[in-house]
Design a protein around this motif. Structure first.
Motif, PDB file in Angstrom:
ATOM      1  N   GLY A  66       0.816  -1.216   0.000  1.00 34.77           N
ATOM      2  CA  GLY A  66       0.000   0.000   0.000  1.00 34.77           C
ATOM      3  C   GLY A  66       0.844   1.258   0.000  1.00 34.77           C
ATOM      4  N   LYS A  67       0.559   2.155   0.952  1.00 37.69           N
ATOM      5  CA  LYS A  67       1.274   3.447   1.006  1.00 37.69           C
ATOM      6  C   LYS A  67       2.449   3.405   1.981  1.00 37.69           C
ATOM      7  CE  LYS A  67      -1.700   6.810  -0.922  1.00 37.69           C
ATOM      8  NZ  LYS A  67      -3.116   6.417  -1.011  1.00 37.69           N
ATOM      9  N   SER A  68       2.846   2.217   2.382  1.00 38.08           N
ATOM     10  CA  SER A  68       3.930   2.091   3.370  1.00 38.08           C
ATOM     11  C   SER A  68       5.236   2.660   2.850  1.00 38.08           C
ATOM     12  CB  SER A  68       4.194   0.616   3.686  1.00 38.08           C
ATOM     13  OG  SER A  68       3.022  -0.020   4.094  1.00 38.08           O
ATOM     14  N   LEU A  69       6.078   3.114   3.793  1.00 34.90           N
ATOM     15  CA  LEU A  69       7.454   3.474   3.453  1.00 34.90           C
ATOM     16  C   LEU A  69       8.139   2.212   2.919  1.00 34.90           C
ATOM     17  CD1 LEU A  69       9.934   5.410   3.751  1.00 34.90           C
ATOM     18  CD2 LEU A  69      10.219   4.477   6.039  1.00 34.90           C
ATOM     19  N   ALA A  70       8.666   2.288   1.712  1.00 37.38           N
ATOM     20  CA  ALA A  70       9.383   1.139   1.138  1.00 37.38           C
ATOM     21  C   ALA A  70      10.262   1.668   0.019  1.00 37.38           C
ATOM     22  CB  ALA A  70       8.404   0.116   0.583  1.00 37.38           C
ATOM     23  N   GLU A  71      11.395   0.997  -0.194  1.00 36.57           N
ATOM     24  CA  GLU A  71      12.293   1.442  -1.264  1.00 36.57           C
ATOM     25  C   GLU A  71      12.135   0.489  -2.448  1.00 36.57           C
ATOM     26  OE1 GLU A  71      16.133   3.269   0.754  1.00 36.57           O
ATOM     27  OE2 GLU A  71      15.336   1.565   1.873  1.00 36.57           O
ATOM     28  N   ARG A  72      11.266   0.919  -3.358  1.00 33.40           N
ATOM     29  CA  ARG A  72      10.895   0.041  -4.469  1.00 33.40           C
ATOM     30  C   ARG A  72      12.081  -0.346  -5.340  1.00 33.40           C
ATOM     31  NH1 ARG A  72       6.740   2.194  -2.272  1.00 33.40           N
ATOM     32  NH2 ARG A  72       4.763   1.110  -2.366  1.00 33.40           N
ATOM     33  N   ASP A  73      13.050   0.570  -5.465  1.00 29.62           N
ATOM     34  CA  ASP A  73      14.219   0.297  -6.313  1.00 29.62           C
ATOM     35  C   ASP A  73      15.215  -0.659  -5.645  1.00 29.62           C
ATOM     36  OD1 ASP A  73      14.454   2.355  -4.471  1.00 29.62           O
ATOM     37  OD2 ASP A  73      16.190   3.227  -5.489  1.00 29.62           O
ATOM     38  N   LEU A  74      14.953  -1.030  -4.409  1.00 29.34           N
ATOM     39  CA  LEU A  74      15.903  -1.920  -3.733  1.00 29.34           C
ATOM     40  C   LEU A  74      15.383  -3.358  -3.614  1.00 29.34           C
ATOM     41  CD1 LEU A  74      17.585   0.216  -0.934  1.00 29.34           C
ATOM     42  CD2 LEU A  74      18.515  -0.531  -3.113  1.00 29.34           C
ATOM     43  N   ALA A  75      14.351  -3.669  -4.377  1.00 32.02           N
ATOM     44  CA  ALA A  75      13.773  -5.014  -4.291  1.00 32.02           C
ATOM     45  C   ALA A  75      14.827  -6.078  -4.632  1.00 32.02           C
ATOM     46  CB  ALA A  75      12.580  -5.123  -5.229  1.00 32.02           C
ATOM     47  N   ALA A  76      15.596  -5.827  -5.677  1.00 31.38           N
ATOM     48  CA  ALA A  76      16.594  -6.826  -6.095  1.00 31.38           C
ATOM     49  C   ALA A  76      17.660  -6.993  -5.008  1.00 31.38           C
ATOM     50  CB  ALA A  76      17.245  -6.402  -7.416  1.00 31.38           C
ATOM     51  N   THR A  77      18.053  -5.870  -4.398  1.00 25.44           N
ATOM     52  CA  THR A  77      19.043  -5.920  -3.315  1.00 25.44           C
ATOM     53  C   THR A  77      18.516  -6.736  -2.146  1.00 25.44           C
ATOM     54  OG1 THR A  77      19.671  -3.705  -3.981  1.00 25.44           O
ATOM     55  CG2 THR A  77      20.502  -4.449  -1.861  1.00 25.44           C
TER      56      THR A  77
END
Ligand code: AMP
Length: 397
Positions: A234-245
């Motif tokens: 949802g709207k949670s704080l998350a770093e979408r570009d770090l999924a692979a990491t």
């Protein structure tokens, strides 16, 4: 056991002891508003003075660009005198004539505080000429400032190459605790890593998966891991570009045999504020308008059950937005469980890092942990597995 030279290995009587301490205390209107750091080094000062050593305090204060009365250590020296209940003289420079005259006037058992080391550019540059000017003032160097040990500055590291070097009592306690937590821990050992972002703790996570048996991930950074596993946050704080990491870290953990514990449920709300209406949901049921602000009751139960089966815990970062009730629940309940197990002699618990100390203080458990480190940057670099220059220079050769 890694061995560091300590005050047990030196006769300080009659010696000029350059004692590096952390006096970087918070000030309010020219007065010290929190004397915790002074209280921490007081026993070392009292011990050396009590044994007839001449205590010469060396410290930095703030980030001055050069001499600046606003960043003088003079008011701090007055507070040191108050805390230890003894006279503390002050020299208006940390090298040169003024410092030399003040040191020459000292008698055994006297205490002198030198002016802010950062008034000289040579301090942060670890400049050999500045190190030599400091070294002239002492017979030995004692480092009691773990919180500055990640910096190779003149007073935190350089002096250790010029003078016989020893760990002060506060440094010694910190090193003992850290050794018990990660270098030679009783196993199994668990880590809790929480806080806002994965990006600030990548090296820390990478080091921990290779060292601990169980890694429990919480806080905003857990959202990045959930996202990487294909869950909606949802709207949670998350770093979408770090999924692979995040997936790389999980793969590394698997290869190293480190069990990863991620939240299975969460306390979600639609506003980032205290007492915002909230509900506990499975991590598979987070709605598009929801923000994950804490771990949920089943996750807390899981964390507590892990704590009950391990012998050592190292903790950095809260499980949720602990500044806002009720999103402090996961952090508080896990902290209480760890404190109880520690008090019962079943767990060695070591925690550190700015927000972690604040969270454990808010939970009222800090004094029941084995050790709570108030060193921010140095504690994190230690958790990242990096050698700390101000510690390395104290190692027994
Ligand atoms: P750190 O300095 O990285 O340890 O992060 C601490 C900060 O992370 C605190 O201010 C918390 O409020 C924040 N935090 C922890 N969990 C969450 C979350 N789920 N959503 C937003 N902020 C969080």
């Amino acid at each position: 056991m890694p061995t560091f030279r300590t005050l047990d290995q030196v006769e300080v009587k009659g010696k000029r002891v350059l004692l590096r301490v952390d006096l970087n205390v918070p000030m309010d209107n020219g007065r010290v508003s929190d004397a915790t750091r002074i209280e921490r080094v007081a026993p070392t000062i009292a011990e050396i003075a009590g044994k007839g050593g001449k205590v010469i305090l060396l410290a930095h204060f703030g980030r001055p660009k050069g001499p600046d009365p606003k960043e003088s250590l003079k008011p701090v020296a007055a507070e040191v005198a108050k805390v230890i209940g003894r006279k503390v003289a002050f020299a208006e420079d940390c090298i040169g004539e003024k410092a030399e005259a003040a040191v020459a006037a000292m008698k055994p058992g006297d205490i002198l505080c030198l002016e802010n080391t950062r008034f000289h550019k040579g301090e942060e540059k670890n400049d050999p000429a500045f190190v030599a000017a400091l070294a002239k003032l002492g017979d030995i160097w004692v480092n009691d400032a773990f919180s500055a040990a990640h910096r190779a500055h003149a007073s935190t590291e350089g002096l250790g190459h010029k003078l016989p070097a020893y760990a002060g009592r506060t440094m010694q306690a910190e090193l003992d605790a850290l050794t018990k937590a990660l270098e030679a821990p009783q196993r199994p050992v668990a880590a809790i890593v929480g806080g806002a972002k994965v990006s600030t703790k990548l090296e820390l996570l990478g080091n921990l998966v290779a060292k601990v048996d169980v890694l429990m991930i919480g806080g905003g950074m857990a959202n990045t891991f959930l996202l990487a596993q294909g869950k909606a946050v949802g709207k949670s704080l998350a770093e979408r570009d770090l999924a692979a990491t995040a997936l790389d870290i999980l793969a590394k953990a698997k290869a190293k045999g480190c069990e990863i514990v991620l939240p299975v449920d969460a306390l979600v709300a639609q506003k980032f504020e205290a007492h915002a209406p909230s509900r506990a949901v499975s991590v598979d049921e987070v709605g598009a308008a929801d923000m994950i602000l804490d771990i949920g009751p089943r996750s807390i139960e899981h964390v507590v059950s892990v704590l009950a089966r391990v012998k050592t815990l190292v903790w950095n970062g809260p499980f949720g937005a602990f500044e806002l009730e009720p999103f402090d629940t996961g952090t508080v309940e896990a902290a209480e469980a760890a404190a109880e197990l520690t008090a019962a002699g079943k767990l060695v618990s070591v925690a550190g890092g700015g927000d972690t100390v604040a969270a454990l203080n808010a939970a009222g458990v800090a004094d029941r942990f084995t050790y709570v480190s108030t060193a921010g940057g140095a504690f994190l670099e230690w958790m990242e597995g990096k050698p700390l220059p101000g510690v390395e220079v104290l190692r027994q050769k």
